[in-house]
Write an enzyme that holds these catalytic residues in place. Structure first.
Site, short mmCIF file in Angstrom:
data_model
loop_
_atom_site.label_atom_id
_atom_site.label_comp_id
_atom_site.label_asym_id
_atom_site.label_seq_id
_atom_site.Cartn_x
_atom_site.Cartn_y
_atom_site.Cartn_z
N ILE A 50 -8.61 1.63 12.85
CA ILE A 50 -7.20 1.31 13.14
C ILE A 50 -6.38 1.15 11.88
O ILE A 50 -5.22 1.58 11.83
CB ILE A 50 -7.10 0.04 14.01
CG1 ILE A 50 -7.99 0.15 15.26
CG2 ILE A 50 -5.65 -0.21 14.42
CD1 ILE A 50 -7.67 1.35 16.15
N TYR A 51 -6.94 0.56 10.85
CA TYR A 51 -6.21 0.30 9.61
C TYR A 51 -5.53 1.55 9.07
O TYR A 51 -4.34 1.53 8.71
CB TYR A 51 -7.16 -0.29 8.57
CG TYR A 51 -6.54 -0.49 7.21
CD1 TYR A 51 -5.77 -1.62 6.93
CD2 TYR A 51 -6.72 0.45 6.19
CE1 TYR A 51 -5.19 -1.81 5.69
CE2 TYR A 51 -6.14 0.27 4.93
CZ TYR A 51 -5.39 -0.85 4.70
OH TYR A 51 -4.81 -1.03 3.46
N ASN A 52 -6.31 2.66 8.96
CA ASN A 52 -5.74 3.91 8.44
C ASN A 52 -4.49 4.31 9.21
O ASN A 52 -3.49 4.72 8.64
CB ASN A 52 -6.75 5.06 8.56
CG ASN A 52 -8.09 4.76 7.96
OD1 ASN A 52 -8.23 4.63 6.76
ND2 ASN A 52 -9.12 4.67 8.80
#
Length: 245
Positions: free
Chosen positions: A151-153
């Protein structure tokens, strides 16, 4: 960008890159305000930088974003720079993680929605002051995502896109929209598993501020410039290099 006599709010300013920014910007003659979720870390930051002003705030919650804005606007109406630095990450497997949706919501709210909400809230305030800017901290992973960060990307890629569009929409506005695409930096963010290629927070901040002073609005730190070019020419190789074990 002038790096003196500003009033600067740094989110996620109690550790890592945010703390280093607070130290250096304070030493350059700026008033620096920082916010973070941990009251203990904020207290430690103030002990290290007595001049800094601290605000406890969970940016994943809209009510606390609003409260942060109100406190800053009432007490520091001269605030002219917002640095959206706060971020969280979950290193996990999307398929097997039973808490995946809750983790995704936390990352989306903190990493993407918070910068959008704060930019909207602070824009009228920043416009009233000299040398105004919104600085969004993203990452080279917007060009080639790391597979262990499902999710971070995506949140940082979204913030990258938002920064480009906002810069275009505000091109006639005095508020500069600046994006800093960070490389791997040796901070507590890595949970003790710091990659060998990481640079120090001091190196990262020094390069960031040098390029800010030159007026750059899309700043690629260290090897992010090479990753950007590689992702354009050989995107599969860029992805492979980022995800090699």
């Amino acid at each position: 960008m002038k790096l003196k006599d500003n009033t600067i709010l740094i989110t996620g300013g109690s550790s890592g890159i945010g703390l280093e920014l607070a130290k250096v910007l304070t030493s350059k003659g700026n008033r620096v305000l920082i916010c973070g979720r941990s009251a203990a870390k904020l207290k430690q930051a103030r002990e290290a930088i007595p001049e800094v002003e601290i605000f406890a705030c969970d940016l994943s919650k809209q009510s606390e974003r609003l409260e942060l804005y109100k406190r800053v606007a009432e007490n520091y109406p001269e605030c002219n720079v917002l640095i959206n630095n706060a971020a969280v990450v979950s290193r996990t497997d999307f398929r097997t993680d039973e808490a995946m949706i809750e983790k995704a919501e936390a990352e989306i709210q903190t990493n993407f929605m918070a910068p959008i909400a704060l930019s909207k809230l602070f824009l009228p305030l920043l416009e009233k002051n000299a040398n105004p800017a919104i600085i969004n901290i993203t990452t080279g992973l917007v060009y080639a995502p790391k597979a262990s960060y499902p999710i971070y990307n995506a949140t940082k890629a979204a913030l990258h896109s938002f920064s480009q569009v906002l810069r275009h929409q505000l091109q006639e506005n005095p508020v500069k929209i600046i994006e800093v695409l960070m490389t791997v930096v040796d901070t507590p963010w890595h949970g003790g598993e710091v990659p060998k290629m990481a640079i120090s927070p001091q190196e990262a901040v020094k390069e960031m501020l040098r390029k800010l002073e030159k007026g750059q609005q899309e700043i690629r730190i260290a090897k992010v410039g090479m990753l950007y070019l590689l992702s354009r020419i050989l995107p599969r190789l860029a992805f492979k290099l980022i995800n090699r074990t």
